[in-house]
Scaffold this active site. Structure first.
Site, PDB file in Angstrom:
ATOM      1  CG  HIS A 168      -1.760   1.169   1.396  1.00  0.00           C
ATOM      2  ND1 HIS A 168      -1.927   1.789   2.598  1.00  0.00           N
ATOM      3  CD2 HIS A 168      -2.486   1.874   0.500  1.00  0.00           C
ATOM      4  CE1 HIS A 168      -2.734   2.822   2.450  1.00  0.00           C
ATOM      5  NE2 HIS A 168      -3.081   2.896   1.170  1.00  0.00           N
ATOM      6  CE1 TYR A 174       6.805  16.557 -21.113  1.00  0.00           C
ATOM      7  CE2 TYR A 174       6.516  16.783 -23.473  1.00  0.00           C
ATOM      8  CZ  TYR A 174       7.110  17.187 -22.303  1.00  0.00           C
ATOM      9  OH  TYR A 174       7.998  18.228 -22.308  1.00  0.00           O
ATOM     10  N   GLY A 175       4.261  10.273 -22.676  1.00  0.00           N
ATOM     11  CA  GLY A 175       3.405   9.112 -22.421  1.00  0.00           C
ATOM     12  C   GLY A 175       3.821   8.401 -21.156  1.00  0.00           C
ATOM     13  CG  ASN A 176       6.649   9.432 -19.476  1.00  0.00           C
ATOM     14  OD1 ASN A 176       7.024   8.399 -19.998  1.00  0.00           O
ATOM     15  ND2 ASN A 176       7.092  10.620 -19.849  1.00  0.00           N
ATOM     16  CG  ASP A 213       7.806   8.417 -23.387  1.00  0.00           C
ATOM     17  OD1 ASP A 213       9.038   8.234 -23.369  1.00  0.00           O
ATOM     18  OD2 ASP A 213       7.298   9.541 -23.210  1.00  0.00           O
TER      19      ASP A 213
END
Length: 144
Positions: A22, A130-132, A30
């Site tokens: 947790h 920016y595919g993060n 990317d």
């Protein structure tokens, strides 16, 4: 072979997701993301980040009530800049965590620091800039 488990959830990725506790964070990044020196990188070359996000959230709960349970990078210093991939990420997060889900925008420096200190980094084959996305693991409530 397992039933009901998305086939892109590799043994290494399933092990990481099951081992997380947790509050631990995991990043999906990317193909341009610099993570060659990071400790725990799981490669899923050729797989889009959005596809990975959908698979991960099919088995991993997000932290509820935390405004930073999902984070993306700020683009060119402007937190208001929205790229199409951000909308795709939010749609997938909402599908799994509910329609009130939101995604925080954090600086690239903060994103990279948190990703590096997180539990793992999943390196996609996604070429979209920016595919993060950073995800914070929640809890699975007890069955009543």
């Amino acid at each position: 072979m397992l039933k009901g488990i998305d086939p892109i959830l590799s043994p290494d990725l399933l092990h990481a997701l099951r081992s997380m506790g947790h509050g631990h964070e995991i990043a999906i990044v990317d193909a341009n993301y610099p993570c060659d020196e990071d400790a725990h990188v799981i490669r899923l070359d050729g797989v889009l980040g959005t596809r990975i996000l959908d698979a991960v959230l099919s088995v991993m709960p997000l932290e509820l009530g935390d405004s930073q349970a999902t984070c993306r990078m700020i683009v060119d210093g402007n937190p208001e800049t929205e790229l199409p991939i951000f909308g795709e990420f939010l749609e997938i997060v909402s599908k799994h965590a509910g329609p009130t889900s939101a995604m925080s925008a954090i600086t690239p420096v903060e994103f990279k620091e948190r990703a590096k200190s997180g539990f793992a980094i999943i390196l996609s084959g996604d070429g979209r800039l920016y595919g993060n996305i950073l995800l914070k693991k929640g809890v699975v409530p007890p069955v009543s």
